[in-house]
Design an enzyme around this catalytic site. Structure first.
Site, PDB file in Angstrom:
ATOM      1  N   CYS A  98       0.808  -1.205   0.000  1.00 20.99           N
ATOM      2  CA  CYS A  98       0.000   0.000   0.000  1.00 20.99           C
ATOM      3  C   CYS A  98       0.849   1.266   0.000  1.00 20.99           C
ATOM      4  O   CYS A  98       1.773   1.398   0.804  1.00 20.99           O
ATOM      5  CB  CYS A  98      -0.862  -0.038   1.257  1.00 20.99           C
ATOM      6  SG  CYS A  98      -1.844   1.400   1.447  1.00 20.99           S
ATOM      7  N   ARG A 106      -8.973  -0.397 -16.527  1.00 23.09           N
ATOM      8  CA  ARG A 106      -9.126   0.529 -17.645  1.00 23.09           C
ATOM      9  C   ARG A 106      -9.635  -0.247 -18.860  1.00 23.09           C
ATOM     10  O   ARG A 106     -10.504   0.181 -19.588  1.00 23.09           O
ATOM     11  CB  ARG A 106      -7.790   1.191 -17.963  1.00 23.09           C
ATOM     12  CG  ARG A 106      -7.921   2.177 -19.091  1.00 23.09           C
ATOM     13  CD  ARG A 106      -6.606   2.823 -19.401  1.00 23.09           C
ATOM     14  NE  ARG A 106      -6.198   3.755 -18.375  1.00 23.09           N
ATOM     15  CZ  ARG A 106      -4.955   4.183 -18.240  1.00 23.09           C
ATOM     16  NH1 ARG A 106      -4.012   3.718 -19.014  1.00 23.09           N
ATOM     17  NH2 ARG A 106      -4.641   5.049 -17.315  1.00 23.09           N
TER      18      ARG A 106
END
Ligand code: IMP
Length: 494
Positions: free
Chosen positions: A309, A420
């Site tokens: 992260c 995407r």
């Protein structure tokens, strides 16, 4: 502004704390320690472990293995299509110990050389032989051919033909299978349906193993338990409905920052479905109260602590995981005192060792959600590969070849590229994760008991035999960086 600019807390993480031992008696021996916990007010796990809702972590195999040990997997949504997620949930819910459904089959006109290749590739030594309609026609075991002499022969020349096999009927119980497998004399029982199509195979070695998981978490119909993730997008409501129809035990509404009105409306919509809902992630008491008011039955805690992260670097939001867990645990305790409803706290991300696990539990976590810890196991959904790594050996650089598995964040460039491609709006997606690989750790069945034993050891040393006793009684002390260093090792390792 309704609150002072600076809080009174210092964001801290697990490694900054140490637990003080207390008198240990025979009631706290390792075997006596009970690691059972609550996932919601009414739902219990037998160990405080959940696997993260990540594509590289939680698939059906991990879900089955973890539930067999008493924990629960969260099958991810994210880049996983509703159908794939549903199939994985189905595979866990329909899993019947001992009946292996996805076996590799061969056809009777295949050269034996190809079977030898499959054997090398997958490590299996028994292959059911089926025709093009999936009907069972025989069975090939490695004892039936000589790999040096028979490689050019066809499978049908060496297989045990159907008429010589003992075959089980789909729907049979495991004890029936157990009986029939002895009659077969080969330790393998193919199971077919009324049309003769192969449905599963029972292996003697699995039957033996299926008796080894007395801690498995199961529902009222004795099916293993599993959770499914859902995003806050309204179109995921259908995904949720299908998961519930298939028997998913819990829904987890997954958002990196769960203190939002999107989360509130999602909770309102999903509450009607009749399964408990976990929501997150939050890091403070306000976040906890907000999600509980909206009907969440357990709260996931952690922003920016995950091993993959980059949220804190990218957005500068979050909180040290130890502080976040403890603060939210205090909110949970207050809520319980006031209402009698226990809303468990799930510490999500940042666990690097069994020591961290114990500190998180001492600070008030009811359950630990982990990604990195599970991603390296054989049962996670990714494939292993070999990687050459440089090492310093006797002052010289050398290379060693190690087995690794890939691991990537759900908000990493890798995950984003897929999204995407799926026409998601790239403007609504901040890159907050990284991708890389982890050392392969072998099977969860061998690895997980080691960490559980270590946590049992901590509870035992602290004079506790249950997790709630541990949280109530254990003394926690902050340690300096020098003390952390002292707790490490300082010899030259061979
Ligand atoms: P780990 O156990 O330290 O590897 O952390 C796993 C947790 O990290 C997950 O359960 C998520 O809460 C969080 N996470 C997963 N993917 C990402 C990401 O791409 N960015 C930030 N956090 C992530």
């Amino acid at each position: 502004m309704d609150k002072p600019k600076f809080t009174d807390e210092i964001s801290s993480t697990f490694r900054e704390f140490i637990l003080l031992p207390r008198r240990t008696g025979p009631q706290q021996s390792l075997q006596q320690v009970d690691l059972g916990t609550r996932l919601t007010h009414d739902l219990r796990l037998n160990i405080p472990f959940m696997s993260a809702a990540m594509e590289a972590v939680s698939g059906d195999r991990l879900g089955i293995a973890l539930a067999q040990h008493g924990g629960m997997a969260v099958i991810p949504a994210g880049n996983v299509s509703p159908q794939d997620q549903l199939d994985m949930v189905k595979a866990v819910k329909r899993f019947k110990a001992g009946f292996v459904e996805h076996v590799i089959t061969v056809s009777d006109d295949m050269p034996i050389q190809k079977v030898i290749d499959l054997e090398r590739q997958h490590g299996y030594s028994t292959f059911p032989v089926v025709d093009k309609n999936s009907k069972l026609v025989g069975l090939l075991t490695e004892k039936k051919y000589n790999p040096w002499k028979d490689s050019e022969l066809l499978v049908r020349e060496r297989m045990l033909p159907l008429e010589t096999l003992v075959v089980g009927r789909h729907g049979m119980t495991l004890s029936d299978a157990n009986r029939q497998i002895f009659e077969s004399g080969i330790g393998v029982l193919p199971v077919v349906d009324e049309e003769g199509k192969l449905r599963s195979v029972v292996f003697f070695s699995d039957i033996r193993r299926s008796h080894q998981y007395p801690d498995g978490v199961v529902d009222s119909q004795k099916r293993l338990r599993v959770a499914g993730a859902i995003s806050t997008h309204p179109e995921d409501e259908e995904r949720a409905r299908n998961l519930v129809a298939e028997g998913v035990d819990v829904l987890v509404v997954d958002a990196s920052d769960g203190f939002s009105e999107y989360m509130s409306s999602t909770l309102q919509r999903l509450r009607k479905l009749g399964v408990p809902i976990i929501a997150g992630n939050v890091v403070d008491q306000d976040g906890f109260d907000y999600l509980v008011e909206n009907g969440a039955e357990a709260i996931k805690v952690g922003i920016g602590s995950g091993s993959i992260c980059t949220t804190r670097r990218v957005k500068a939001i979050g909180r040290g995981q130890a502080t976040a867990v403890h603060q939210v645990a205090l909110a949970r305790d207050r809520h319980f005192k006031k209402t009698g409803r226990y809303v468990p706290v799930i510490s999500d991300g940042g666990i690097e060792s069994s020591g961290d696990m114990s500190v998180a539990l001492a600070l008030g976590a009811d359950v630990l959600m982990m990604g990195k810890y599970f991603a390296g196991f054989e049962e996670s959904p990714t494939a292993t590969f070999m990687k050459r790594l440089p090492v310093l050996f006797s002052g010289q650089m050398a290379e060693v070849e190690v087995t690794v598995k890939p691991y990537w964040g759900e908000a990493s460039p890798r995950a984003k590229n897929v999204r995407r491609y799926q026409q998601d709006d790239p403007r609504s997606f901040v890159i907050e994760g990284e991708e890389g690989y982890l050392l392969y750790k072998g099977s969860l069945h061998k690895g997980l008991p080691r960490e559980l034993m270590a946590i049992r050891g901590t509870l035992s040393s602290c004079g506790c035999s249950t997790l709630s006793e541990f949280y109530e009684n254990v003394q926690v002390e902050r340690q300096t960086l020098e003390a952390v260093r002292e707790g490490g090792t300082s010899i030259f390792r061979v």
